[in-house]
Design an enzyme around this catalytic site. Structure first.
Site, mmCIF file in Angstrom:
data_model
loop_
_atom_site.group_PDB
_atom_site.id
_atom_site.type_symbol
_atom_site.label_atom_id
_atom_site.label_comp_id
_atom_site.label_asym_id
_atom_site.label_seq_id
_atom_site.Cartn_x
_atom_site.Cartn_y
_atom_site.Cartn_z
ATOM 1 N N ASP B 28 -9.487 -1.604 10.024
ATOM 2 C CA ASP B 28 -10.719 -0.864 10.352
ATOM 3 C C ASP B 28 -10.641 0.023 11.592
ATOM 4 O O ASP B 28 -11.657 0.493 12.079
ATOM 5 C CB ASP B 28 -11.895 -1.838 10.564
ATOM 6 C CG ASP B 28 -12.700 -1.994 9.291
ATOM 7 O OD1 ASP B 28 -12.375 -1.302 8.310
ATOM 8 O OD2 ASP B 28 -13.647 -2.796 9.292
ATOM 9 N N SER B 32 -7.303 5.408 7.637
ATOM 10 C CA SER B 32 -7.543 6.205 6.432
ATOM 11 C C SER B 32 -8.492 7.354 6.732
ATOM 12 O O SER B 32 -8.333 8.462 6.222
ATOM 13 C CB SER B 32 -8.108 5.328 5.316
ATOM 14 O OG SER B 32 -7.240 4.242 5.078
ATOM 15 N N ASN B 159 -8.948 5.661 19.050
ATOM 16 C CA ASN B 159 -9.945 6.204 18.118
ATOM 17 C C ASN B 159 -11.333 5.631 18.376
ATOM 18 O O ASN B 159 -11.491 4.672 19.131
ATOM 19 C CB ASN B 159 -9.495 5.883 16.684
ATOM 20 C CG ASN B 159 -10.326 6.605 15.657
ATOM 21 O OD1 ASN B 159 -10.776 7.730 15.893
ATOM 22 N ND2 ASN B 159 -10.555 5.958 14.522
ATOM 23 N N SER B 464 17.541 -40.376 -35.239
ATOM 24 C CA SER B 464 18.922 -40.108 -35.622
ATOM 25 C C SER B 464 18.916 -38.986 -36.664
ATOM 26 O O SER B 464 18.101 -38.995 -37.576
ATOM 27 C CB SER B 464 19.535 -41.380 -36.224
ATOM 28 O OG SER B 464 20.812 -41.085 -36.738
ATOM 29 N N SER B 466 18.021 -35.945 -36.088
ATOM 30 C CA SER B 466 16.985 -34.936 -35.831
ATOM 31 C C SER B 466 17.577 -33.634 -35.297
ATOM 32 O O SER B 466 16.934 -32.595 -35.325
ATOM 33 C CB SER B 466 15.951 -35.476 -34.838
ATOM 34 O OG SER B 466 16.594 -35.799 -33.616
ATOM 35 N N LYS B 468 19.413 -33.552 -32.153
ATOM 36 C CA LYS B 468 19.499 -33.583 -30.690
ATOM 37 C C LYS B 468 20.816 -33.018 -30.170
ATOM 38 O O LYS B 468 20.846 -32.120 -29.345
ATOM 39 C CB LYS B 468 19.378 -35.039 -30.172
ATOM 40 C CG LYS B 468 18.044 -35.684 -30.372
ATOM 41 C CD LYS B 468 18.026 -37.074 -29.759
ATOM 42 C CE LYS B 468 19.044 -38.032 -30.368
ATOM 43 N NZ LYS B 468 18.841 -38.298 -31.808
ATOM 44 N N SER B 536 16.874 -42.863 -27.653
ATOM 45 C CA SER B 536 15.933 -43.445 -26.694
ATOM 46 C C SER B 536 14.532 -43.596 -27.266
ATOM 47 O O SER B 536 13.619 -42.875 -26.900
ATOM 48 C CB SER B 536 15.914 -42.658 -25.385
ATOM 49 O OG SER B 536 15.871 -41.260 -25.607
HETATM 50 N N1 LIG Z 1 -17.739 6.054 14.888
HETATM 51 C C1 LIG Z 1 -16.527 6.173 14.366
HETATM 52 N N2 LIG Z 1 -16.242 5.484 13.250
HETATM 53 C C2 LIG Z 1 -15.016 5.623 12.721
HETATM 54 C C3 LIG Z 1 -14.050 6.473 13.312
HETATM 55 N N3 LIG Z 1 -12.928 6.387 12.568
HETATM 56 C C4 LIG Z 1 -13.209 5.547 11.531
HETATM 57 N N4 LIG Z 1 -14.468 5.085 11.638
HETATM 58 C C5 LIG Z 1 -15.123 4.136 10.726
HETATM 59 O O1 LIG Z 1 -14.446 2.895 10.752
HETATM 60 C C6 LIG Z 1 -14.488 2.262 9.478
HETATM 61 C C7 LIG Z 1 -13.085 1.905 9.013
HETATM 62 O O2 LIG Z 1 -12.344 3.089 8.794
HETATM 63 P P1 LIG Z 1 -11.049 3.138 7.896
HETATM 64 O O3 LIG Z 1 -10.521 4.512 8.022
HETATM 65 O O4 LIG Z 1 -11.306 2.607 6.556
HETATM 66 O O5 LIG Z 1 -10.118 2.132 8.692
HETATM 67 P P2 LIG Z 1 -8.610 1.743 8.388
HETATM 68 O O6 LIG Z 1 -7.912 1.629 9.681
HETATM 69 O O7 LIG Z 1 -8.030 2.672 7.427
HETATM 70 O O8 LIG Z 1 -8.784 0.292 7.756
HETATM 71 P P3 LIG Z 1 -7.679 -0.545 6.933
HETATM 72 O O9 LIG Z 1 -6.827 0.444 6.258
HETATM 73 O O10 LIG Z 1 -8.426 -1.395 5.975
HETATM 74 O O11 LIG Z 1 -6.923 -1.330 7.923
HETATM 75 C C8 LIG Z 1 -15.158 3.245 8.545
HETATM 76 O O12 LIG Z 1 -16.498 2.889 8.393
HETATM 77 C C9 LIG Z 1 -15.012 4.566 9.275
HETATM 78 O O13 LIG Z 1 -16.021 5.482 8.935
HETATM 79 C C10 LIG Z 1 -14.392 7.177 14.494
HETATM 80 O O14 LIG Z 1 -13.619 7.932 15.078
HETATM 81 N N5 LIG Z 1 -15.646 6.986 14.967
HETATM 82 MG MG LIG Z 2 -7.138 2.315 5.615
#
Ligand SMILES: Nc1nc2c(ncn2[C@@H]2O[C@H](COP(=O)(O)OP(=O)(O)OP(=O)(O)O)[C@@H](O)[C@H]2O)c(=O)[nH]1
Ligand SMILES: [Mg+2]
Lengths: 307, 628
Positions: B28, B32, B159, B464, B466, B468, B536
């Protein structure tokens, strides 16, 4: 169809992609007992086949090609298939799901998803089982779709051909694990890291023959559900209000003609096609009717054994 | 685009280098989201994909009204439902300066192996932090794995700096300092820290207006310019042979991808493991012969002499050979739920070579928080250890630090076929200097593992006639063909020796079976698959045999042939004589046969051939994990 000299050379990027694909193909030839190459006649298949010719040169690729024919491909595709296979001197297996044909499955009445499931997915599974193939090459690329972007290059399939996306084998470096039990198989994607643009640049650089449908020409099309469908034969019945028009169109991807939308384009040369890529605002999958059927449809189809 | 513009564009492609990178860090932290942002802002997302993204964001999004960029990457249904990344996604984009392949990897600890998958081919890692949480265990683990896999360049993306009450600048500096203190032990060539909001796009492509105190590059600017070429030291020629190309009697080529260095027609080469030398005569490709080929090229070499070369051999210059050994020390990342078992035989794949191998000594495991070495008997999922390995045959390699291709290997489980470990060779061990060839006890599992099988008793029971013995013999032959170690105990080889002193009284019969069972147990301890074939008839004696060995080591095989069938077969004429009263206590005639209640394997022989019956049994052995 040969490209002008100045564009006919591979960039280091294309060379790298080419070498990677060749490496993958040789691994498969070396590690599997009975591999096969899925040949769908489209641009990706054409590139894949060309790479296979390179990988094993001066020998021929040590595996046959397999085309799962849904009986609804564009006629020009079938003509091209026959010519191409003859030109390269390869063995081609054509498989048709006869059960599906007998049941009268077709894209118009059965719907695209049933048609695809029966004629493509089931047909593919039948053919793989019939010949006992333990590895099958497919031309899919990771940039095509978001579940593809998640797939391994060596993608493990259960004996029932299912894909388990949550439990894929780790795939480190270029060390592919080819070990399977009897009945299981691996789908192999040598073009995983290619993009659509790479494919076209490579076709241009190598002068690879492709189906003429990729080039613009006046073709009879019908507008249906927002897509331009080419009426390739009489089996396509017109609905009330529909009319066939001659329009200057081409295709970005090829499949079953009733499920493949054309785009309006004046591009009649490879250069023009590549140039058009830069202005494209939509993805190539836009033209495929089957992908819009349901959410996450590609992943679902793949879990059921689709390529 | 006009034709002349296209030509300019294509010419430009020739100058572009490639950077492969990954995002990693704790769950999180926004990995991504960051990559989604990067793809979006570099305009590789098509209109229809953007529409889908908007729709998806409303359905699965975690960002309220806004677009959830993570959904561009999290393409699996399960990922969308759980809001986390499970497996690595590979995406591609390009700018004027470079092409990029990015691997967006999962932060969740459970999926560390997928992070390692993404890291193994990367040149650079973006390690993310959530500014509110800072450096976590998972941050350290990922940094350590990146270092282990040979990644030299790191971006620390601090971030979510748009959140929180504290002064962003202070937060950024604190985490930067903390991370550097940890990472300084990992030997990265460069660490660049960037304050970021992936969600808003601050410092991703565009310089942040909010964090105006930051003077460094944006993420994209750094990715476009970071120098990775100077990491690639000139190395000696290596080519692992993938495939021997023999289209006809006049051509014998060795196909492979050059792992490092350069090769020219006329160069002398040596087959590393055999020491046989020759000279390159041609470098064959479909585009014509090459005068020289370099790292990354997929080619086919022909040699001047007839040298015995097969897949897995490594070609190298005679004056700069790789190491050849059957023992080596390596770092090992364990990636399976089932723990590493030192002494157990696995397969390792290195280059194009696959060879049976086992861990002879686990020297230590590494605490990812402190990087301390801890004593360990085994490695659990996601743990990293340092081990000695022994292989069944010598093979060629280079230390991983010198060559990823030459020293990276995967570990494959022989029974499940899963990829269970990733290893990086540190150095070879010569036999003479390595006195600890067997740091482990020689016990049942060590013996069995050397044979690549699970020791069991297959107890064939049945009337016998069968079938085996017939079926047991075929099973043994099939197992033998699969290179398994087996032995058959039946009346013929036991009654004539070990049990010569026993007759056919009830007490003698019981003693007969007892000795057979004890003998079978010794074979199991020796790691063998023992096939015991005796009528057996009594449940109690079969139970006695079963209880002599461990659970799972006794498989009762009921050869189920109706007595009428046995009587018509009557190969030795015994039924006829028993019915005539010439033989007393004959099972099925005047002595009972107690049918097995729950045999592990039940073979009904009517309508199938002995060959089919044997196939059924072998298949069951496979599914029971006795053989791979
Ligand atoms: N406020 C804020 N929220 C963010 C930011 N970057 C990501 N988020 C939020 O954080 C949550 C997780 O973001 P993801 O991009 O899914 O995190 P991740 O690191 O890819 O997660 P995993 O791949 O499951 O480990 C989401 O709800 C995003 O919208 C940011 O710069 N600011
Ligand atoms: Mg991710």
């Amino acid at each position: 169809m040969a490209a002008p000299a100045q564009t006919r050379s591979r960039s280091p990027h294309l060379k790298r992609l080419e070498a990677e694909s060749i490496f993958i193909m040789r691994e498969v030839a070396a590690e599997f007992a009975n591999p096969v190459m899925l040949y769908s006649i489209g641009k990706d298949s054409s590139v894949m086949l060309h790479l296979a010719m390179k990988a094993f040169y001066p020998a021929k690729p040590p595996f046959p090609l397999l085309h799962v024919d849904t009986t609804w491909k564009f006629r020009e595709m079938i003509t091209f298939r026959e010519e191409n296979v003859k030109r390269l001197g390869l063995k081609l297996i054509v498989h048709i799901n006869e059960d599906g044909v007998r049941a009268g499955i077709n894209p118009f009445d059965s719907g695209s998803s049933v048609h695809t499931q029966v004629m493509k997915t089931e047909g593919l599974k039948q053919a793989l089982d019939k010949y006992g193939f333990d590895a099958a090459f497919g031309g899919a690329r990771r940039d095509e779709e978001k579940s593809r972007a998640k797939e391994r290059i060596f993608s493990f399939r259960t004996a029932a051909h299912g894909w388990d996306p949550k439990n894929q084998r780790p795939e480190l470096w270029n060390l592919f694990n080819a070990r399977i039990k009897k009945g299981e198989s691996i789908r192999v994607f040598p073009l995983s890291n290619w993009t659509e643009l790479d494919i076209w640049e490579y076709i241009l650089a190598e002068g690879i023959p492709i189906v003429p449908l990729y080039f613009a020409a006046k073709r009879p099309v019908v507008e249906r559900d927002g897509a331009l469908i080419m009426r390739d034969d009489e089996r396509m019945k017109l609905l009330p209000g529909e009319k066939v028009e001659e329009r200057l169109v081409r295709f970005r991807t090829l499949g079953c003609y009733p499920l493949t939308g054309a785009i309006e384009s004046p591009a009649t040369t490879l250069e023009e096609i590549v140039a058009e890529m830069f202005t494209a605002r939509t993805s190539e999958r836009q033209g495929r009717v089957i992908d819009h059927d349901e959410n996450a449809s590609m992943e679902k189809k793949k879990r059921e054994g689709y390529f | 685009m006009r034709p002349d513009e296209l030509r300019t564009y294509l010419a430009k492609q020739h100058g572009k280098s490639l950077l492969r990178f990954l995002t990693c860090g704790s769950v999180d932290d926004g990995k991504s989201t960051l990559i989604g942002r990067l793809l979006h802002d570099t305009k590789v997302i098509f209109e229809d994909q953007l529409k889908t993204l908007e729709k998806d964001s409303r359905k699965h999004g975690t960002t309220g009204e806004n677009i959830d960029f993570a959904l561009l990457l999290d393409g699996l249904e399960a990922e969308r439902q759980q809001g986390i990344t499970i497996d690595v996604a590979y995406r591609f984009f390009a700018t004027e300066k470079r092409k990029f392949i990015v691997a967006d990897t999962p932060g969740h600890e459970q999926y560390t192996r997928n992070m390692a998958t993404g890291a193994s081919n990367s040149d650079l890692a973006i390690i993310l932090l959530d500014a509110r949480k800072g450096v976590l265990t998972q941050t350290r683990r990922h940094a350590y794995i990146c270092a282990l896999l040979g990644i030299r360049h790191v971006v620390l993306a601090v971030n979510k700096l748009d959140l929180g009450d504290a002064e962003a600048k202070d937060v950024f500096e604190a985490w930067d300092e903390q991370f550097r203190a940890f990472a300084s032990k990992l030997g990265f060539a460069s660490i660049v820290s960037i304050p970021m909001s992936a969600l808003r796009g601050d410092n991703v492509i565009a310089q942040s207006q909010v964090f105006d105190w930051y003077r460094g590059p944006t993420l994209l600017a750094h990715l476009e310019t970071v120098d990775i070429e100077s990491d690639r030291r000139a190395r000696s020629f290596r080519m692992p042979v993938q495939w021997v190309n023999r289209p006809n009697l006049d051509f014998r080529g060795f196909a492979g991808t050059i792992a490092s260095g350069l090769v020219r027609a006329g160069d002398p080469v040596v087959v590393a493991s055999s020491g046989r030398t020759s000279v390159v005569s041609r470098i064959v490709t479909m585009d014509g012969d090459l005068a020289e080929a370099g790292a990354g090229d997929a080619v086919t070499l022909t040699l001047k002499d007839e040298v015995d070369i097969s897949r897995g051999d490594v070609l190298a210059p005679p004056n700069a050979r790789p190491e050849v050994a059957d023992q080596f020390a390596a770092h090992l990342l364990w990636m399976a739920e089932e723990e590493l078992l030192p002494g157990r035989q696995y397969l390792i794949k290195i280059g194009t070579k696959t060879v049976p191998a086992s861990v002879t000594e686990l020297k230590h495991k590494v605490d990812v928080n402190s990087l301390e070495h801890l004593a360990a008997k085994t490695l659990q999922l996601n743990e990293v250890g340092f081990c000695n390995f022994s292989t069944t045959a010598p093979f060629a390699f280079d230390p991983y630090g010198e060559s990823r291709e030459g020293g990276g290997f995967i570990v494959i489980d022989r029974f499940t076929n899963g990829t269970v470990g990733a290893g990086m060779i540190e150095f070879g061990l010569r036999r003479a200097t390595n006195v600890h060839l067997q740091a482990i006890d020689v016990n049942k599992s060590a013996r069995a593992s050397m044979k690549g099988q699970k020791p069991v008793i297959l107890w064939f029971t049945g009337l016998s006639g069968s079938g085996k013995s017939t079926i047991a013999n075929i099973v043994e032959r099939k197992l033998h063909d699969l290179r398994h170690h087996t032995y058959i105990l039946d009346g013929d080889n036991v009654r004539h020796g070990l049990n010569r002193d026993l007759g056919f009284t009830d007490a003698n019969r019981v003693e007969n079976i007892r000795r057979v069972a004890e003998a079978a147990k010794l074979f199991v301890d020796a790691g063998m698959i023992v096939l015991v074939s005796f009528i057996s008839p009594f449940r109690s004696e079969r139970r006695t045999a079963r209880e002599l060995v461990e659970a799972g080591e006794f498989l009762e095989v009921f050869i189920d042939t109706p007595i009428e069938v046995c009587m018509t077969r009557d190969p030795k004429g015994l039924y006829k004589r028993a019915k005539a009263g010439e033989i007393k206590n004959f099972t099925g005639i005047d002595s009972p046969y107690e049918v097995p209640e729950k045999p592990e394997i039940h073979v009904r022989t009517v309508d199938i051939t002995p060959e089919d019956a044997a196939d059924q049994i072998v298949a069951r052995l496979r599914s029971a994990g006795v053989i791979p």
